[in-house]
Design a protein around this motif. Structure first.
Motif, PDB file in Angstrom:
ATOM      1  N   MET A  17      41.111  50.114  28.520  1.00 54.07           N
ATOM      2  CA  MET A  17      41.918  49.351  29.359  1.00 54.07           C
ATOM      3  C   MET A  17      40.650  48.443  29.557  1.00 54.07           C
ATOM      4  SD  MET A  17      43.790  50.198  32.992  1.00 54.07           S
ATOM      5  CE  MET A  17      42.145  50.632  33.671  1.00 54.07           C
ATOM      6  N   LEU A  18      39.579  48.878  30.277  1.00 50.78           N
ATOM      7  CA  LEU A  18      38.471  47.950  30.690  1.00 50.78           C
ATOM      8  C   LEU A  18      38.093  46.740  29.732  1.00 50.78           C
ATOM      9  CD1 LEU A  18      35.230  49.365  32.326  1.00 50.78           C
ATOM     10  CD2 LEU A  18      35.090  47.444  30.559  1.00 50.78           C
ATOM     11  N   ASN A  19      38.278  47.004  28.506  1.00 49.97           N
ATOM     12  CA  ASN A  19      37.951  46.027  27.558  1.00 49.97           C
ATOM     13  C   ASN A  19      39.298  45.196  27.078  1.00 49.97           C
ATOM     14  OD1 ASN A  19      35.307  46.188  27.379  1.00 49.97           O
ATOM     15  ND2 ASN A  19      35.560  47.952  26.293  1.00 49.97           N
ATOM     16  N   ASN A  20      40.260  45.533  27.565  1.00 45.00           N
ATOM     17  CA  ASN A  20      41.773  44.881  26.876  1.00 45.00           C
ATOM     18  C   ASN A  20      42.483  44.022  28.568  1.00 45.00           C
ATOM     19  OD1 ASN A  20      44.291  44.268  26.231  1.00 45.00           O
ATOM     20  ND2 ASN A  20      44.298  46.017  24.887  1.00 45.00           N
ATOM     21  N   PRO A  21      42.021  42.615  28.441  1.00 44.01           N
ATOM     22  CA  PRO A  21      42.973  42.189  29.733  1.00 44.01           C
ATOM     23  C   PRO A  21      44.197  42.288  29.882  1.00 44.01           C
ATOM     24  CG  PRO A  21      41.171  40.655  28.552  1.00 44.01           C
ATOM     25  CD  PRO A  21      41.209  41.900  27.847  1.00 44.01           C
ATOM     26  N   LYS A  79      30.323  50.981  31.875  1.00 44.72           N
ATOM     27  CA  LYS A  79      31.293  50.086  31.514  1.00 44.72           C
ATOM     28  C   LYS A  79      31.619  49.135  32.511  1.00 44.72           C
ATOM     29  CE  LYS A  79      31.422  51.761  26.999  1.00 44.72           C
ATOM     30  NZ  LYS A  79      31.378  50.966  25.729  1.00 44.72           N
ATOM     31  N   SER A  80      31.733  47.790  32.250  1.00 42.04           N
ATOM     32  CA  SER A  80      32.314  46.993  33.199  1.00 42.04           C
ATOM     33  C   SER A  80      32.547  45.818  32.433  1.00 42.04           C
ATOM     34  CB  SER A  80      31.297  46.741  34.312  1.00 42.04           C
ATOM     35  OG  SER A  80      29.952  46.184  33.704  1.00 42.04           O
ATOM     36  N   SER A  81      33.534  44.814  33.188  1.00 41.92           N
ATOM     37  CA  SER A  81      34.096  43.885  32.466  1.00 41.92           C
ATOM     38  C   SER A  81      34.598  42.889  33.761  1.00 41.92           C
ATOM     39  CB  SER A  81      34.993  43.974  31.350  1.00 41.92           C
ATOM     40  OG  SER A  81      36.126  44.485  31.757  1.00 41.92           O
ATOM     41  N   GLY A  82      34.924  41.528  33.379  1.00 40.19           N
ATOM     42  CA  GLY A  82      35.700  40.736  34.625  1.00 40.19           C
ATOM     43  C   GLY A  82      36.237  39.600  33.826  1.00 40.19           C
ATOM     44  N   PHE A  83      37.377  39.240  34.235  1.00 39.57           N
ATOM     45  CA  PHE A  83      38.150  38.019  33.842  1.00 39.57           C
ATOM     46  C   PHE A  83      38.973  37.596  34.814  1.00 39.57           C
ATOM     47  CE2 PHE A  83      41.434  41.346  33.162  1.00 39.57           C
ATOM     48  CZ  PHE A  83      42.480  40.750  33.440  1.00 39.57           C
ATOM     49  N   VAL A  86      36.565  45.153  36.579  1.00 37.75           N
ATOM     50  CA  VAL A  86      36.798  46.781  36.223  1.00 37.75           C
ATOM     51  C   VAL A  86      35.353  47.310  35.922  1.00 37.75           C
ATOM     52  CG1 VAL A  86      38.291  48.472  34.944  1.00 37.75           C
ATOM     53  CG2 VAL A  86      38.856  46.122  35.304  1.00 37.75           C
ATOM     54  N   MET A  87      35.198  48.610  36.239  1.00 34.44           N
ATOM     55  CA  MET A  87      33.971  49.298  36.213  1.00 34.44           C
ATOM     56  C   MET A  87      34.409  50.740  36.123  1.00 34.44           C
ATOM     57  SD  MET A  87      31.353  49.413  39.275  1.00 34.44           S
ATOM     58  CE  MET A  87      30.175  50.686  38.551  1.00 34.44           C
ATOM     59  N   ARG A  88      33.259  51.519  35.260  1.00 34.16           N
ATOM     60  CA  ARG A  88      33.172  53.111  35.413  1.00 34.16           C
ATOM     61  C   ARG A  88      31.843  53.390  35.257  1.00 34.16           C
ATOM     62  NH1 ARG A  88      32.096  56.784  31.758  1.00 34.16           N
ATOM     63  NH2 ARG A  88      32.001  55.331  29.892  1.00 34.16           N
ATOM     64  N   GLU A  89      31.526  54.143  36.202  1.00 40.21           N
ATOM     65  CA  GLU A  89      30.127  54.846  36.081  1.00 40.21           C
ATOM     66  C   GLU A  89      30.348  56.498  36.164  1.00 40.21           C
ATOM     67  OE1 GLU A  89      25.617  54.742  38.142  1.00 40.21           O
ATOM     68  OE2 GLU A  89      27.162  53.430  39.037  1.00 40.21           O
ATOM     69  N   LYS A  90      30.094  56.950  35.195  1.00 44.94           N
ATOM     70  CA  LYS A  90      30.216  58.522  34.891  1.00 44.94           C
ATOM     71  C   LYS A  90      31.701  58.740  35.149  1.00 44.94           C
ATOM     72  CE  LYS A  90      25.525  59.759  36.322  1.00 44.94           C
ATOM     73  NZ  LYS A  90      24.858  60.311  37.205  1.00 44.94           N
TER      74      LYS A  90
END
Length: 217
Positions: free
Chosen positions: A123-127, A156-160, A177-181
């Motif tokens: 999901m993080l990589n899919n706008p 992992k993280s991304s923004g748009f 969106v981000m995830r740490e552990k």
């Protein structure tokens, strides 16, 4: 003066509907379910049962401490009334500044299993998936494009960002969106075109990243 008051009321009401819609969409995402540890009994050749332990599941982090609080934002923001109830693995938050016409809202999530992490990272990589998650009734996003420099946080993280329209007013929605552990964070910064509001996405990201890191210590 009356027009300004009505606009403020509308913004708060819209934010509440938007946050509730986001909550309803989120609970339908299958990888956000809470893991249930279990053990199985396997008989041996001598018919003496032995217990095979299940994989170790890390303790659920304190999600409430990984979420943005009102005190984290500049003066002028207020809590969106009647936010969705928090659970052990998910907490929603929403704040509105009627003076700058800005909405900050999101959710913090415990991402507990391997399947959860795979789904969250997808999901993080899919706008498109994120837009569907945040979409409120009768609200459409268009022209999605990445925000540079938002892929350096956590594991992992991304923004748009994407364009939208609220009651005839052109707005920009900035997603992060981000995830740490085993902690995930999702938030949206909604503001007028060419007017970033009282706080920028970069400023909110810095706070959220620090909060997520603090619950993992």
């Amino acid at each position: 003066m009356m027009k300004k008051k009505n606009s403020s009321i509308f913004l708060v009401a819209f934010a509440g509907v938007f946050l509730f819609s986001m909550a309803c969409q989120s609970v339908q995402v299958p990888f956000l379910s809470t893991p249930t540890p279990s053990s199985t009994i396997t008989p041996t050749a001598t018919s003496t049962p032995t217990i095979t332990p299940s994989p170790t599941v890390p303790p659920i982090p304190n999600i409430s401490n990984a979420a943005l609080a009102l005190m984290d934002l500049p003066k002028g923001f207020e809590v969106i009334p009647n936010p969705p109830a928090a659970t052990e693995t998910e907490k929603f938050y929403g704040y509105v500044d009627t003076k700058s016409f800005q909405i900050i809202m999101g959710t913090s999530i415990a991402v507990m299993t391997d399947d959860d992490r795979i789904g969250f990272d997808l999901m993080l990589n899919n706008p498109d998936m994120l837009i569907e998650l945040f979409a409120a009734e009768d609200m459409e996003f268009s022209n999605a494009r990445p925000i540079e420099g938002m892929d350096i946080y956590g594991d992992k993280s991304s923004g748009f960002m994407a364009d939208t329209n609220i009651d005839g007013l052109q707005m920009v929605a900035e997603f992060f969106v981000m995830r740490e552990k085993n902690v995930g964070g999702i938030f949206i910064n909604l503001h007028r075109v060419n007017k970033p509001g009282a706080v920028t996405t970069e400023e909110v990201v810095a706070i959220l990243v620090q909060k997520i890191a603090s619950v993992l210590k």
